[in-house]
Write a protein that holds these residues in place. Structure first.
Motif, PDB file in Angstrom:
ATOM      1  N   LYS A   1      26.601   5.328  31.377  1.00  0.00           N
ATOM      2  CA  LYS A   1      27.101   6.630  31.809  1.00  0.00           C
ATOM      3  C   LYS A   1      26.291   7.806  31.260  1.00  0.00           C
ATOM      4  CE  LYS A   1      31.243   9.414  32.409  1.00  0.00           C
ATOM      5  NZ  LYS A   1      32.701   9.504  32.203  1.00  0.00           N
ATOM      6  N   GLU A   2      26.104   7.867  29.952  1.00  0.00           N
ATOM      7  CA  GLU A   2      25.434   9.026  29.356  1.00  0.00           C
ATOM      8  C   GLU A   2      23.994   9.140  29.847  1.00  0.00           C
ATOM      9  OE1 GLU A   2      24.645  11.052  24.953  1.00  0.00           O
ATOM     10  OE2 GLU A   2      25.640   9.096  25.111  1.00  0.00           O
ATOM     11  N   LEU A   3      23.278   8.026  29.864  1.00  0.00           N
ATOM     12  CA  LEU A   3      21.884   8.040  30.304  1.00  0.00           C
ATOM     13  C   LEU A   3      21.764   8.470  31.760  1.00  0.00           C
ATOM     14  CD1 LEU A   3      18.883   7.361  29.762  1.00  0.00           C
ATOM     15  CD2 LEU A   3      19.400   5.016  30.493  1.00  0.00           C
ATOM     16  N   TYR A   4      22.633   7.950  32.610  1.00  0.00           N
ATOM     17  CA  TYR A   4      22.544   8.249  34.047  1.00  0.00           C
ATOM     18  C   TYR A   4      23.078   9.642  34.373  1.00  0.00           C
ATOM     19  CZ  TYR A   4      20.568   3.968  35.897  1.00  0.00           C
ATOM     20  OH  TYR A   4      19.689   2.959  36.243  1.00  0.00           O
ATOM     21  N   THR A   5      24.001  10.144  33.574  1.00  0.00           N
ATOM     22  CA  THR A   5      24.463  11.520  33.770  1.00  0.00           C
ATOM     23  C   THR A   5      23.324  12.491  33.496  1.00  0.00           C
ATOM     24  OG1 THR A   5      26.726  10.941  33.146  1.00  0.00           O
ATOM     25  CG2 THR A   5      26.131  13.263  33.021  1.00  0.00           C
ATOM     26  N   THR A   6      22.487  12.185  32.496  1.00  0.00           N
ATOM     27  CA  THR A   6      21.320  13.009  32.189  1.00  0.00           C
ATOM     28  C   THR A   6      20.241  12.861  33.258  1.00  0.00           C
ATOM     29  OG1 THR A   6      21.746  12.742  29.821  1.00  0.00           O
ATOM     30  CG2 THR A   6      19.557  13.498  30.441  1.00  0.00           C
TER      31      THR A   6
ATOM     32  N   ASN B   1      12.755  -3.060  31.671  1.00  0.00           N
ATOM     33  CA  ASN B   1      12.902  -2.120  32.785  1.00  0.00           C
ATOM     34  C   ASN B   1      13.225  -0.717  32.285  1.00  0.00           C
ATOM     35  OD1 ASN B   1      12.865  -3.846  35.427  1.00  0.00           O
ATOM     36  ND2 ASN B   1      14.100  -5.002  33.969  1.00  0.00           N
ATOM     37  N   LEU B   2      14.061  -0.624  31.263  1.00  0.00           N
ATOM     38  CA  LEU B   2      14.419   0.677  30.709  1.00  0.00           C
ATOM     39  C   LEU B   2      13.187   1.367  30.141  1.00  0.00           C
ATOM     40  CD1 LEU B   2      16.540   2.781  29.891  1.00  0.00           C
ATOM     41  CD2 LEU B   2      16.931   1.458  27.797  1.00  0.00           C
ATOM     42  N   ALA B   3      12.396   0.648  29.353  1.00  0.00           N
ATOM     43  CA  ALA B   3      11.184   1.228  28.769  1.00  0.00           C
ATOM     44  C   ALA B   3      10.208   1.650  29.858  1.00  0.00           C
ATOM     45  CB  ALA B   3      10.530   0.216  27.829  1.00  0.00           C
TER      46      ALA B   3
ATOM     47  N   SER C   1      18.102  12.832  26.959  1.00  0.00           N
ATOM     48  CA  SER C   1      18.121  14.207  26.468  1.00  0.00           C
ATOM     49  C   SER C   1      17.300  14.356  25.185  1.00  0.00           C
ATOM     50  CB  SER C   1      19.559  14.665  26.207  1.00  0.00           C
ATOM     51  OG  SER C   1      20.097  14.011  25.079  1.00  0.00           O
ATOM     52  N   LYS C   2      16.676  15.516  25.024  1.00  0.00           N
ATOM     53  CA  LYS C   2      15.871  15.788  23.826  1.00  0.00           C
ATOM     54  C   LYS C   2      16.731  15.729  22.569  1.00  0.00           C
ATOM     55  CE  LYS C   2      12.392  18.614  26.182  1.00  0.00           C
ATOM     56  NZ  LYS C   2      11.770  19.956  26.302  1.00  0.00           N
ATOM     57  N   ASN C   3      17.988  16.158  22.698  1.00  0.00           N
ATOM     58  CA  ASN C   3      18.885  16.118  21.538  1.00  0.00           C
ATOM     59  C   ASN C   3      19.115  14.688  21.056  1.00  0.00           C
ATOM     60  OD1 ASN C   3      19.192  18.871  21.356  1.00  0.00           O
ATOM     61  ND2 ASN C   3      21.065  18.933  22.608  1.00  0.00           N
ATOM     62  N   SER C   4      19.286  13.759  22.011  1.00  0.00           N
ATOM     63  CA  SER C   4      19.493  12.359  21.643  1.00  0.00           C
ATOM     64  C   SER C   4      18.274  11.791  20.927  1.00  0.00           C
ATOM     65  CB  SER C   4      19.794  11.516  22.886  1.00  0.00           C
ATOM     66  OG  SER C   4      21.020  11.880  23.462  1.00  0.00           O
ATOM     67  N   VAL C   5      17.092  12.113  21.451  1.00  0.00           N
ATOM     68  CA  VAL C   5      15.855  11.629  20.840  1.00  0.00           C
ATOM     69  C   VAL C   5      15.710  12.202  19.432  1.00  0.00           C
ATOM     70  CG1 VAL C   5      13.338  11.565  21.017  1.00  0.00           C
ATOM     71  CG2 VAL C   5      14.746  11.387  23.090  1.00  0.00           C
ATOM     72  N   LYS C   6      16.024  13.499  19.308  1.00  0.00           N
ATOM     73  CA  LYS C   6      15.898  14.182  18.012  1.00  0.00           C
ATOM     74  C   LYS C   6      16.872  13.591  16.986  1.00  0.00           C
ATOM     75  CE  LYS C   6      15.686  18.839  16.029  1.00  0.00           C
ATOM     76  NZ  LYS C   6      15.837  20.286  16.313  1.00  0.00           N
TER      77      LYS C   6
ATOM     78  N   ASN D   1      21.870   4.845  26.465  1.00  0.00           N
ATOM     79  CA  ASN D   1      21.333   6.128  26.032  1.00  0.00           C
ATOM     80  C   ASN D   1      20.800   6.022  24.600  1.00  0.00           C
ATOM     81  OD1 ASN D   1      21.170   9.118  26.840  1.00  0.00           O
ATOM     82  ND2 ASN D   1      22.041   9.218  24.783  1.00  0.00           N
ATOM     83  N   ASP D   2      21.528   5.331  23.733  1.00  0.00           N
ATOM     84  CA  ASP D   2      21.051   5.116  22.362  1.00  0.00           C
ATOM     85  C   ASP D   2      19.754   4.321  22.363  1.00  0.00           C
ATOM     86  OD1 ASP D   2      23.246   6.431  21.231  1.00  0.00           O
ATOM     87  OD2 ASP D   2      24.428   4.591  21.098  1.00  0.00           O
TER      88      ASP D   2
END
Length: 541
Positions: free
Chosen positions: A324-329, A483-485, A378-383, A462-463
């Motif tokens: 959900k989180e990844l696809y919402t972004t 596939n994700l990478a 999201s950049k925030n998640s990466v950060k 997303n994580d």
């Protein structure tokens, strides 16, 4: 009543008869009817009645084993072994045991069972084919071909062997020989589960003959296969069996099983199929995208959402919660749901699974679009992930994933010990992306070799994506993280077995699906050591 398929009434009458006369044949019929009706608890009850009367009754034990085979394989195997003691020469028992061993991925034991059947009937072509199938599963392709060839002596044009041999030829890269063999199968032989057209498709895909992959294939062969989701707790829990004849049931486990057996989602996906989008004009229409495939397929074929999002009036995506989180972004303007119960199919005009977008988006397999960057995190998640102390290092950060679901990824998985030559490099820090327990040896090596385990910090895709963005490289087997990478554009080394899954084609070190993936494929079956040597030599540190 039975002829009109009124099973309940048939059972009612037979049960009344059994109160007058306790006849084994009648009890067996009642048990079979309960099994047919899906009431396994009552079916087992009647088969136990028979065993109380006749402890050596093969039919009753066999029916019990067949029921357990689907939900508690360990107990089913115990019953088959018990049956072999009762009737050692019964090939029906041996064959069912063989099928069970295959499902349990006990290939060596299955091979012994196949040899036992062959020994009892040395002129039965089918048993030669069974041996060949086992050797194929063990990736012993020459032995597999040998037994398929032997079967021709007793059935010169048997389709099972012809399709099996074609598959071996295509794995070895002899595409013309594979194609010729499929074309030589007589039309009258083309029946059953060994579909020649399906093997023909694999031949073309492995050889990258994209023009040969006709639209008719996607229409006829990428069909939705409806599978019932069963709660893992039901496995080995809802039935407890004492081979001596005492039968008990775990009410908690059985309740879970029954709930999942009658799951409404089964009906939901059947109804989705009735509204399948077949390339109609969807201007102003509502299109539901849903998943019947694995996570890797969802990710791979989500690229085509970019091709259709402006065609439909509205797109709704149904996804597992972990997406959900990844696809919402990644798809900001698309409505996303994680529970099918939130979807009102009356308000949906058309539906499509993610994989079928390959067909409906008119994918050009010679020029696959969106080979990276169609998913974003999201950049925030990466950060956030970059703030962990274990991420801050001057060493090259390499993520690894080595073990998938053993029921579908057996030959794709690799032992962690093979990574030791890379782990021992001075300027490398490895990070495990495994999110489930794999085996004792892996756990020991992770600690001993100071691999950083990311599992405690990963709760969703997303994580995983955010951690991947903090890596210099991912080394992985063929599973969803590859596939994700690739979709994120992360530099990735993909480790493939000798017999690859169709989408990776045949002998290439790159893939049109993803620009950032480099392929390292086995040159010989089961030889991961040589693959890792090439990976190590290919690292730019």
């Amino acid at each position: 009543y039975e002829s009109t398929e009124d099973i309940d009434k048939t059972i009612e009458i037979l049960e009344y008869i059994s109160t007058i006369k306790q006849d084994v044949d009648i009890l067996n019929r009642i048990g079979i009817l309960y099994k047919k009706n899906g009431n396994f608890e009552k079916a087992i009850e009647y088969f136990n009645y028979i065993i109380e009367i006749d402890s050596q009754n093969v039919d009753a034990w066999l029916q019990k084993a067949i029921i357990f085979k689907h939900f508690d394989k360990k107990t089913a195997l115990e019953i088959f072994e018990h049956l072999e003691n009762i009737d050692p020469s019964n090939n029906m028992i041996t064959f069912n045991k063989y099928l069970l061993l295959l499902e349990m991925y006990k290939y060596n034991e299955a091979l012994e069972t196949a040899f036992k059947m062959l020994e009892s009937e040395p002129e039965n072509y089918f048993y030669y084919c069974l041996c060949a199938e086992i050797y194929l599963g063990l990736e012993q392709y020459d032995k597999s071909a040998e037994y398929y060839e032997k079967s021709f002596k007793y059935s010169p044009l048997n389709q099972m062997a012809m399709v099996g041999l074609a598959g071996i030829y295509s794995i070895k890269g002899d595409f013309q020989k594979a194609k010729n063999l499929i074309e030589s199968i007589p039309e009258e032989n083309k029946s059953g589960s060994d579909d020649p057209e399906y093997m023909y498709y694999y031949i073309h895909m492995r050889n990258k003959q994209f023009d040969e992959v006709k639209e008719t294939f996607f229409k006829n062969h990428l069909k939705i296969k409806n599978t019932k989701e069963k709660d893992e707790q039901a496995r080995g829990l809802f039935y407890k069996l004492d081979i001596g004849g005492n039968y008990n049931i775990s009410e908690e486990g059985f309740a879970i099983f029954r709930k999942n057996l009658n799951e409404e989602s089964d009906l939901f996906y059947k109804n989705c199929m009735k509204k399948r989008w077949k390339d109609e004009d969807i201007t102003g229409k509502t299109l539901l995208l849903y998943s019947i495939n694995g996570a890797g397929d969802i990710i791979m074929f989500s690229r085509y959402i970019n091709d259709i999002k402006d065609k439909a009036g509205k797109i709704i995506m149904l996804l597992p919660e972990s997406f959900k989180e990844l696809y919402t972004t990644s798809f900001k303007d698309i409505e996303i749901h994680t529970d099918y119960k939130e979807i009102n199919l009356d308000e949906i005009d058309y539906t499509s699974s993610y994989m079928l977008l390959l067909y409906t988006a008119k994918a050009d397999l010679k020029n696959i679009k969106y080979s990276q960057g169609y998913l974003t995190v999201s950049k925030n998640s990466v950060k956030e992930k970059s703030k962990y102390d274990f991420i801050n290092t001057n060493k090259k950060k390499i993520g690894i994933f080595w073990q998938g679901n053993p029921s579908i990824l057996q030959n794709r998985s690799i032992k962690l010990k093979y990574f030791i030559p890379i782990i021992e490099l001075d300027n490398v820090q490895l990070y495990s992306f495994q999110i489930s327990n794999v085996d004792f040896e892996s756990d020991r090596l992770k600690n001993e070799l100071k691999i950083i385990d990311l599992a405690p910090y990963i709760k969703s895709y997303n994580d995983t994506a955010a951690f991947l963005k903090n890596m210099d490289l991912l080394i992985t087997i063929d599973t969803s993280i590859a596939n994700l990478a690739g979709a994120l554009g992360i530099p990735t080394y993909l480790l493939l077995p000798y017999a690859t899954e169709w989408r990776w084609f045949y002998d290439t070190d790159s893939t049109p699906w993803y620009d950032s993936i480099k392929i390292f494929k086995q040159k010989k079956p089961n030889d991961w050591e040589e693959v890792i040597t090439r990976v190590k030599n290919g690292l730019r540190l």
